[in-house]
Every structure is written in C-alpha cells, then in structure tokens.
Design an enzyme around this catalytic site. Structure first.
Site, PDB file in Angstrom:
ATOM      1  N   CYS A   1     -25.048  27.139 -36.250  1.00 14.30           N
ATOM      2  CA  CYS A   1     -23.495  27.021 -36.424  1.00 14.30           C
ATOM      3  C   CYS A   1     -22.784  27.906 -35.324  1.00 14.30           C
ATOM      4  CB  CYS A   1     -22.984  27.154 -37.531  1.00 14.30           C
ATOM      5  SG  CYS A   1     -23.097  28.732 -38.331  1.00 14.30           S
ATOM      6  N   GLY A   2     -21.595  28.555 -35.671  1.00 16.99           N
ATOM      7  CA  GLY A   2     -21.003  29.537 -34.802  1.00 16.99           C
ATOM      8  C   GLY A   2     -21.483  30.547 -34.837  1.00 16.99           C
TER       9      GLY A   2
END
Length: 295
Positions: free
Chosen positions: A251-252
């Site tokens: 993800c981030g």
C-alpha cells in the site's frame, strides 16, 4: 429460528485469531487475560490526532498503541516493523504479555488496527484479533467508554519474529520479475493507476509492475465491518487475483496492506506476506520500474 440463525452467523464470524464482533468483545471485556489496544492512526493530511482522541474516549481498559513510536527508529521509512526486543519491551510496559488475548481496534472502523494485528503475528503471537467495525461501531451501539488510561502491570512477553510474513524491496522486485506471486496493492484506484499524487512528497506515481489493485475499501461493508468470506472472495476475484498463488500485499506505507492480509487469513489462506516498505520505499527509487494505468 431467526435467533438460532444469528447465533450461527456470529459463531462463524467471531475468531479470536483474526476478527471479533463488538458483541464478542463486550462479553469478554472483563476477562482477566483480555487486553484491548487502540491502534488508531491517520495520514498527516487528515488533521486528526489519534492520541488526543484516545485520551477523550476509548473502550474501557484499552491501551494506546502508537504505530509511529513502536517501529524501527533506525529506518527512514515510516513505521517500519520494530526489532523484536523493542516490541517486547513496549508490550511489557503496556502490560501486554504471554497468555493474553489481544483485541485491536481503531477509530476509523477497520483501518490501522489490521497493521497491529499483523505486527503481533510477525512477532509470533497468534491470540490477537481485530475488532470488526472498530470504535465507531462500539459507540453506535452505545457501549461503555472511558477517558482514563488503565494502570498497566508489567507482564512478561516472549516473541519470535516470523520472517515469512514480511518481504523487503529485493524480494518484491524478484517476485514482480518472476511473476510467480500475486502482488496486491491496497491503495485507491487513482493512486494505483498513477493518476493522483501520493500523500508523501517526492514519490513517483504508479504501482509495482504486474501487481493487482485490491482497494482495501472493497473488502469492507458500508458500516466499516469486513465482508463475509464469500464477499471477500468475490472482491479478490473481481480484481483478477488468483487465490491459489502466494500473495504479497502492499500500500502506501504498510498500514492498509494489512487489511488485505487479514482478509486472506479469513479465507483460510496462509501463504501471504506484507511488503513493509510499500510505496513509500518503492516509489522513491528511480532504478525500480513503475507501471501506470491498469497495467
């Protein structure tokens, strides 16, 4: 008949190793070996202070788990998994140790709590679950809250890192090149496609080549609870995921990726790991390939 059916649904849902309902926690809240953790965390642009919110109101007996503090201070990347020794030390000081059943929640519903569930699993602790629907659902049901932190009593904890549950950038690059593993990206579609800027400055836009976009919201119901097993399976398959293959989530910065890990575990899938550096790492290196669009 209806009550019996509801009890069967609850029996399927409540699993103290993955996910439990607010009703389950309410029934077990006073158990002597129950430990509840508030693991709320937000991106800086949200303008919310999870510690201040915890101080104002939390589930009775809950301790605050600071994701940014209980991390690897040696790394420049955000909230990387801490060394085993640091994790054990922090948990002992919080009164969380061997023999405890841990339930983790957050104030978003189901967001950062899954990251702490994964951290406990990484440290070899299996008796840990996420509270389905989190604090919003708990409050919506008018369940008790308090504004005073508990007074923890030191509890011994032993931990053993399970390295198969985490991947580094080299391992992810190899998996992307070989194409033998499903790389699952939990970010919103516009960030995955490279159409939106990343919330952290200096990162390129796009995704790991060959990865598939499974936005974490696709795994949740409208009330912030996690979908049931058939719903989870549909969500993964709609994204083109082959559930028979090993999976790496990203993800981030390794927070919402853990929601995908939790969902995979709920499906009985055990060959999954999390890319801890995630896009905060991959996106900053010009030597790593980046794909855009639907790939």
């Amino acid at each position: 008949m209806r009550d019996a059916a509801e009890r069967r649904v609850k029996a399927v849902q409540d699993d103290p190793k993955t996910l439990v309902s607010t009703g389950w926690l309410a029934r077990h809240l006073d158990d002597p070996d129950m430990r509840v953790l508030d693991a709320s965390w937000y991106l800086p642009d949200k303008g919310r202070d999870p510690r201040t919110e915890y101080d104002a109101a939390h589930i009775p007996g809950a301790r605050f788990f600071d994701l940014d503090d209980i991390s690897d201070a040696r790394s420049e990347l955000p909230h990387m998994a801490p060394p085993v020794e640091k994790f054990m030390s922090r948990m002992r000081a919080m009164g969380v140790g061997d023999g405890h059943q841990v339930v983790v929640y957050d104030t978003a519903g189901l967001y950062s709590a899954a990251r702490v569930w994964w951290l406990f699993r990484l440290m070899g602790k299996d008796d840990v679950a996420v509270l389905d629907g989190g604090f919003p659902k708990w409050q919506a049901e008018a369940r008790p809250v308090e504004d005073l932190p508990p007074v923890p009593r030191d509890r011994h904890m032993t931990a053993r890192r399970q390295n198969y549950l985490v991947k580094d950038v080299t391992q992810v690059a190899a998996a992307a090149k070989l194409g033998d593993t499903e790389i699952l990206d939990a970010r919103p579609p516009e960030r995955f496609r490279g159409e939106a800027e990343e919330p952290r400055p200096g990162l390129r836009a796009g995704h790991v080549p060959g990865s598939r976009n499974v936005p974490f919201q696709a795994l949740l119901n409208g009330d912030g609870t996690m979908k049931d097993a058939p719903g989870l399976r549909v969500a993964f398959e709609a994204a083109g995921v082959d559930l028979s293959r090993p999976a790496i989530t990203t993800c981030g910065s390794g927070v919402t990726a853990a929601i995908l890990n939790l969902a995979l575990e709920r499906l009985g899938k055990t060959d999954h790991a999390l890319y801890d550096g995630s896009w905060a790492e991959w996106g900053q290196f010009a030597t790593l390939p980046v794909a855009t669009g639907e790939d």
